[in-house]
Design an enzyme around this catalytic site. Structure first.
Site, PDB file in Angstrom:
ATOM      1  CB  CYS A 100       0.083   1.763  -5.870  1.00  0.00           C
ATOM      2  SG  CYS A 100       0.534   2.278  -4.199  1.00  0.00           S
ATOM      3  CG  HIS A 131      -3.836   0.204  -5.529  1.00  0.00           C
ATOM      4  ND1 HIS A 131      -3.139  -0.741  -4.817  1.00  0.00           N
ATOM      5  CD2 HIS A 131      -3.490   1.410  -4.987  1.00  0.00           C
ATOM      6  CE1 HIS A 131      -2.414  -0.145  -3.889  1.00  0.00           C
ATOM      7  NE2 HIS A 131      -2.603   1.158  -3.968  1.00  0.00           N
ATOM      8  CG  ASN A 152      -1.966   0.827  -0.409  1.00  0.00           C
ATOM      9  OD1 ASN A 152      -1.336   0.071  -1.147  1.00  0.00           O
ATOM     10  ND2 ASN A 152      -2.114   2.121  -0.653  1.00  0.00           N
TER      11      ASN A 152
END
Ligand code: COA
Length: 315
Positions: A108, A242, A272
């Site tokens: 990520c 994020h 996500n």
């Protein structure tokens, strides 16, 4: 370095929380309050490399440079259909560019790790323009029978072009290596000599541990970075976090003591999308005209590794 342009592309297929409840023991009532996610885009007929190349084309057009002016290309990716060559080479072939290209797998926080590599190349005066593409299909990593993971993720590609300048004010990378909290295991081709037991294991996650890591590390990374740059939380116009979980973003916001309107989000419709999350959010906000010259943006991301990273950038 400074940001010259952004681009993003997401797959056309939308999967809602209600879609999940048709084949899994879950519901919008469970998912939305715990994650902030209502729907996500997942790869169906598309190929990841195609949407990644389109996102790159958009970023290059937004930057107003010619493809030939790119000196270096960094691709952030965890999983795609090719083991070799790297996804960067596959995208480069589609773009028709021939500058050196590398892949990184930093999960990520990949966009910020890629920014750090780019910044190092700029500092060494080795490059004038760098393309970063973050292309991810985490929907292909989870088991779609595991309600605790598959509902969290969405696919997509985000891209950014950086040029020479002094608008990136600081980058902080952090690693707290721990494999078993978030991993996927893939079997390689068998050989006559492999005697150990092997099996494919879809994405496994200790949700609570990852949640704690995300909030603590993000607050710590951002606070340390701001202090080093001589900035306060009040000096920041937007926190580009994020998009993993709305409650994680909320925990970070409270930890920093910053107001809600400084935290743009798109998690509701994207879920996500791993390293593509930050550059997709950046592109969407940019295209909506959210940023004005001189705005201070802070990026923060965290994920498998466990890795985290933060960056400060002036618009
Ligand atoms: N629908 C319904 N029930 C679900 C569910 C779903 N989609 N997912 C899990 N559950 C159930 C579990 O089976 C468990 O049931 P049990 O008590 O009968 O065993 C219960 O809900 C609680 O599970 P738990 O995993 O403890 O829930 P949680 O409150 O920790 O929330 C997450 C789970 C995944 C939402 C949360 O841990 C989280 O967001 N973590 C961070 C994940 C993340 O963002 N990772 C990526 C970072 S890059």
């Amino acid at each position: 370095m400074k940001l010259l342009g952004t681009g993003s592309v997401i797959p056309s297929r939308v999967v809602t929380n209600d879609d999940f409840s048709r084949f899994l023991d879950t519901s919008d009532e469970w998912i939305y309050p715990r994650t902030g996610i209502k729907s996500r885009h997942v790869i169906s007929s598309e190929k990841l490399e195609d949407i990644a190349a389109q996102a790159a084309e958009r970023a290059i057009a937004d930057a107003g440079i010619a493809k030939e002016d790119l000196d270096f290309f960094i691709c952030s990716n965890v999983v795609n259909e090719y083991l070799t060559p790297g996804l960067s080479c596959i995208i480069a072939a589609k773009l028709g560019i021939s500058c050196p290209c590398i892949d990184i797998n930093c999960a990520c926080p990949g966009f910020i790790y890629a920014m750090d590599i780019a910044e190092t190349y700029f500092s060494a005066r080795k490059v004038r323009n760098v393309l970063i593409v973050c292309a991810e299909e985490p929907s292909r990593m989870t088991s779609w029978e595991d309600r605790s993971t598959c509902i969290l993720f969405g696919d997509g590609a985000g891209a950014a072009v950086f040029g020479e300048g002094d608008k990136v004010k600081g980058i902080k990378l952090n690693a707290e290596p721990s494999v078993d909290k978030l991993f996927q295991y893939r079997r390689l081709m068998p050989t006559p000599y492999i005697t150990k037991e092997e099996s494919d294991i879809p994405l496994q996650m200790n949700g609570r541990e990852v949640f704690k890591f995300a909030v603590t590390t993000s607050v710590r990374d951002i606070s340390a970075l701001l202090e080093k740059a001589g900035l306060r939380v009040e000096d920041v116009d937007y926190f580009m976090i994020h998009q993993a979980n709305m409650r994680i973003i909320e925990g970070i916001r409270k930890g920093l003591g910053a107001p809600e309107d400084k935290f743009p989000t798109n998690i509701r419709d994207h879920g996500n999308s791993s390293s593509a999350s930050c550059p997709i959010l950046l592109d969407e906000c940019h295209r909506k005209g959210l940023f004005k010259k001189g705005d201070i943006l802070v990026f923060s991301a965290f994920g498998a590794g466990l890795l985290s990273a933060a960056a400060i950038m002036e618009w």
